[in-house]
Design an enzyme around this catalytic site. Structure first.
Site, PDB file in Angstrom:
ATOM      1  N   HIS A  81      38.438  56.650  54.157  1.00 56.48           N
ATOM      2  CA  HIS A  81      38.003  55.301  54.538  1.00 56.48           C
ATOM      3  C   HIS A  81      36.998  54.690  53.554  1.00 56.48           C
ATOM      4  CE1 HIS A  81      39.952  55.760  58.473  1.00 56.48           C
ATOM      5  NE2 HIS A  81      39.432  56.976  58.511  1.00 56.48           N
TER       6      HIS A  81
HETATM    7  O1  RIB Z   1      35.603  55.141  60.708  1.00 57.63           O
HETATM    8  C1  RIB Z   1      35.416  55.720  59.440  1.00 57.63           C
HETATM    9  C2  RIB Z   1      33.975  55.698  59.070  1.00 57.63           C
HETATM   10  O2  RIB Z   1      33.229  56.526  59.973  1.00 57.63           O
HETATM   11  C3  RIB Z   1      33.705  56.286  57.676  1.00 57.63           C
HETATM   12  O3  RIB Z   1      32.566  55.680  57.126  1.00 57.63           O
HETATM   13  C4  RIB Z   1      33.415  57.730  57.963  1.00 57.63           C
HETATM   14  O4  RIB Z   1      32.574  58.325  56.970  1.00 57.63           O
HETATM   15  C5  RIB Z   1      32.681  57.627  59.260  1.00 57.63           C
HETATM   16  O5  RIB Z   1      31.333  57.352  58.953  1.00 57.63           O
END
Ligand code: RIB
Ligand code: CA
Length: 307
Positions: free
Chosen positions: A236
């Site tokens: 992500h």
């Molecule tokens: O939903 C994904 C996010 O939540 C990313 O930043 C991951 O590292 C968690 O923090």
């Protein structure tokens, strides 16, 4: 001219990959890394950030931030990232690293932004607690913030609840403060990050890139993100960095985003598309090019580190 950025982060396996990519991106000048409680507790997110910067041979300052959300109790993601936050990987820990500031992250954020000759891009890739505190305590920083490029939220769906993405869910009150500010925001939410899937074959290719490849491969072998499958996973946070270095790979749409702070839909980012909106929601990406960038990044880092 490099773009000055500050990364606010809760490492976190995908955070580690994003930070590594940023530190070796020719287009970016990482002025500061600030840590926040999120994926795991603040002690571990801070240790992971310091140990990663040291492992990569960089001298980017790190400053420790908020351990808890503004109002809610911290909800972590140890199931996805492990108790340490970096799966089963073990950095060589440096005691009392000079990289770690003695000042709070919010103070360091203020100083770094106000002292920058160029407007700074903030890159929050965890809960927005530090950013909300900064904007409330030192609103004068807004005059030298170019934009906020964040990982978080979703037009449709969620990964911590059916309607809330993790970063927004952990601290919805902070998210509301940030989204209600009239600062330009680029929102890399689940709508795009779930498209940017890396395959296990991609990870196998990176495994051969020296110590950085081994690190990434070991961490990703643990990374059990809700969106992971047998053969693919979403990194992500990396989306924010590749957006900054290769913006042409992405499609955006202007909107106003309202964050729900109470009740069963808490953390939901309700998105109203409109041309006057100060939020640009990232909706499309050239997935193949994104994967090529992911692999090329770690090939380059390996060549630079030489081991
Ligand atoms: O939903 C994904 C996010 O939540 C990313 O930043 C991951 O590292 C968690 O923090
Ligand atoms: Ca994160």
């Amino acid at each position: 001219m490099k773009t000055p950025i500050i990364i606010d982060t809760d490492p976190g396996i995908d955070d580690v990959i994003a930070i590594t990519a940023a530190l070796f991106a020719e287009e970016l000048d990482v002025k500061l890394i600030t840590t926040v409680g999120g994926n795991v507790g603040i002690e571990n997110t801070t240790n992971n950030a310091v140990n990663l910067v040291d492992f990569l041979g960089k001298d980017t300052p790190v400053a420790k931030g908020a351990d808890q959300p503004l109002l809610n109790k911290l909800v972590s993601a140890t199931k996805v990232h492990g108790e340490s936050g970096v799966g089963g990987y073990h950095f060589e820990t440096k005691e009392d690293s000079v990289l770690l500031s003695s000042k709070h992250a919010v103070e360091e954020l203020r100083d770094a932004i106000l002292h920058s000759n160029e407007p700074v891009t903030l890159v929050p890739i965890g809960p927005l607690t530090n950013i909300a505190l900064l904007l409330k305590m030192y609103p004068e920083v807004k005059r030298n913030i170019k934009e906020i490029v964040l990982m978080g939220g979703a037009v449709k769906g969620g990964n911590r609840t059916p309607v809330a993405e993790f970063n927004m869910f952990v601290d919805p009150h902070a998210a509301k403060i940030v989204f209600d500010e009239r600062i330009n925001i680029v929102m890399c939410g689940l709508d795009v990050t779930l498209q940017t899937r890396i395959s296990t074959d991609d990870v196998k290719e990176i495994e051969g890139y020296g110590k950085v490849g081994e690190m990434v491969s070991q961490m990703l072998s643990y990374y059990d993100s809700p969106s992971s499958t047998e053969t693919e996973m979403s990194i992500h946070d990396l989306c924010t960095i590749i957006y900054l270095t290769r913006p042409e790979l992405f499609g955006l749409k202007r909107a106003t985003v309202n964050v729900v702070t109470e009740g069963e839909a808490s953390g939901c980012t309700i998105t109203h598309y409109n041309e006057e909106g100060h939020v640009q929601v990232v909706l499309d990406v050239d997935v193949e090019e994104f994967r090529r960038e992911f692999i090329a990044t770690f090939k380059k880092v390996h060549e630079i580190l030489g081991n």
